[in-house]
Design a protein around this motif. Structure first.
Motif, PDB file in Angstrom:
ATOM      1  N   VAL A 246      -3.084  44.332  24.558  1.00 35.42           N
ATOM      2  CA  VAL A 246      -2.999  44.443  23.097  1.00 35.42           C
ATOM      3  C   VAL A 246      -2.929  43.060  22.463  1.00 35.42           C
ATOM      4  CG1 VAL A 246      -1.574  45.267  21.185  1.00 35.42           C
ATOM      5  CG2 VAL A 246      -2.016  46.753  23.154  1.00 35.42           C
TER       6      VAL A 246
ATOM      7  N   SER B 132      -6.586  42.828  21.636  1.00 36.43           N
ATOM      8  CA  SER B 132      -6.388  43.664  20.440  1.00 36.43           C
ATOM      9  C   SER B 132      -6.815  45.104  20.659  1.00 36.43           C
ATOM     10  CB  SER B 132      -7.146  43.085  19.238  1.00 36.43           C
ATOM     11  OG  SER B 132      -6.684  41.799  18.941  1.00 36.43           O
ATOM     12  N   ARG B 133      -6.608  45.581  21.879  1.00 35.39           N
ATOM     13  CA  ARG B 133      -6.889  46.980  22.191  1.00 35.39           C
ATOM     14  C   ARG B 133      -6.068  47.377  23.410  1.00 35.39           C
ATOM     15  NH1 ARG B 133      -9.594  47.782  26.758  1.00 35.39           N
ATOM     16  NH2 ARG B 133     -11.016  46.205  27.586  1.00 35.39           N
TER      17      ARG B 133
ATOM     18  N   ASP C 165     -14.500  41.133  26.619  1.00 37.92           N
ATOM     19  CA  ASP C 165     -14.099  41.508  25.259  1.00 37.92           C
ATOM     20  C   ASP C 165     -13.488  40.333  24.496  1.00 37.92           C
ATOM     21  OD1 ASP C 165     -14.966  44.034  25.789  1.00 37.92           O
ATOM     22  OD2 ASP C 165     -12.991  44.977  25.801  1.00 37.92           O
TER      23      ASP C 165
END
Length: 84
Positions: free
Chosen positions: A34, A38-39, A79
């Motif tokens: 996270v 950011s996921r 990512d």
């Protein structure tokens, strides 16, 4: 390789690892995903990271360095380095 070997990435990995205040490996992994990507991590990613954690723990014998290594891996994740 530039991201893997960069002094900036090593320093940033240490800083981010210190910011994540959790003891348990899986919780750290989920928090790191996270924070860095950011996921949330998928189940498959958590499984792979736990296997990585175990290998690193056996080699490094230092949990802080294991945490830094995992964060460094995430800084090199597709990512993180790809703009979509």
């Amino acid at each position: 390789l530039a991201l893997s070997n960069s002094e900036l990435i090593h320093s940033a990995s240490a800083d981010v690892a210190k910011q994540i205040e959790t003891v348990e490996a899986e919780a750290f992994i989920r928090s790191a995903f996270v924070q860095v990507l950011s996921r949330p991590a998928t189940t498959r990613e958590v499984t792979a990271c736990l296997a990585f954690w175990e290998r690193q723990a056996g080699e490094l014998k230092n949990e802080d360095r294991v945490r830094e290594s995992l964060v460094r891996v995430l800084f090199n994740h597709n990512d993180f380095v790809t703009i979509r």
